[in-house]
Design a protein around this motif. Sequence first.
Motif, PDB file in Angstrom:
ATOM      1  N   GLN A   1      49.607  33.431 -13.383  1.00 18.57           N
ATOM      2  CA  GLN A   1      48.299  33.750 -12.994  1.00 18.57           C
ATOM      3  C   GLN A   1      48.325  33.820 -11.540  1.00 18.57           C
ATOM      4  O   GLN A   1      48.890  33.157 -10.512  1.00 18.57           O
ATOM      5  N   ASN A   2      47.300  34.737 -11.047  1.00 14.52           N
ATOM      6  CA  ASN A   2      47.256  34.911  -9.626  1.00 14.52           C
ATOM      7  C   ASN A   2      45.892  34.961  -8.928  1.00 14.52           C
ATOM      8  O   ASN A   2      45.442  35.139  -7.951  1.00 14.52           O
ATOM      9  N   ASP A   3      45.082  34.517  -9.974  1.00 16.67           N
ATOM     10  CA  ASP A   3      43.502  34.390  -9.748  1.00 16.67           C
ATOM     11  C   ASP A   3      42.651  35.488  -9.347  1.00 16.67           C
ATOM     12  O   ASP A   3      41.618  35.519  -8.500  1.00 16.67           O
ATOM     13  N   ILE A   4      43.383  36.775  -9.389  1.00 20.61           N
ATOM     14  CA  ILE A   4      42.579  37.856  -8.965  1.00 20.61           C
ATOM     15  C   ILE A   4      42.167  38.858 -10.448  1.00 20.61           C
ATOM     16  O   ILE A   4      41.054  38.984 -10.682  1.00 20.61           O
ATOM     17  N   LEU A   5      43.115  39.008 -11.257  1.00 19.44           N
ATOM     18  CA  LEU A   5      42.837  39.634 -12.681  1.00 19.44           C
ATOM     19  C   LEU A   5      43.660  38.935 -13.786  1.00 19.44           C
ATOM     20  O   LEU A   5      44.947  39.477 -13.714  1.00 19.44           O
ATOM     21  N   ASP A   6      43.424  37.751 -13.950  1.00 18.77           N
ATOM     22  CA  ASP A   6      44.262  37.219 -15.234  1.00 18.77           C
ATOM     23  C   ASP A   6      43.945  37.673 -16.531  1.00 18.77           C
ATOM     24  O   ASP A   6      42.669  37.305 -16.745  1.00 18.77           O
TER      25      ASP A   6
END
Length: 155
Positions: free
Chosen positions: A97-102
């Motif tokens: 996960q990168n919290d941008i577009l998961d």
Amino acid sequence: MGMKTKIALGAVVGIAVIGALSANAGDGDGDAKSDNRTSASAGEKTGGASEAKPAEDKAEEKASQAEQFKAFVQKNGTPKEKDAVSHVTKVQGADEQNDILDAADVYTDFTGGIMGEGTGPAKLIASSFADWKDSENGLVTIYDADGELLGNGQF
């Protein structure tokens, strides 16, 4: 075709060829040097660290994402959530996960697509997934056994 058009077309083709060559520069010449170094480095780095981890962390690392998700729901879910999640066969995309577009995909053994029996439980599965994983901008999609969409939700 005019001279300027031919030059522009040649430049575009040239850039595309250079891009394709640079993208494939390190792929598959049979050397596998980078793979050996990566494996050795990974082995050196995890050698000491894995010995210090508790036994349950080791078991959790070895478990698939679906097994981890099911274990979480068995521990924390309601009876209806437990029943819905028992139909989960595979989970993809939950580990990075990168919290941008998961985006995560959950596959089940339900049949019939959006008009079938799994639409209601899909909402419970999506809700349980949101309890398990947290993201600034995550979307979990639930699929049936044939890969047809059952539902989705934010997590």
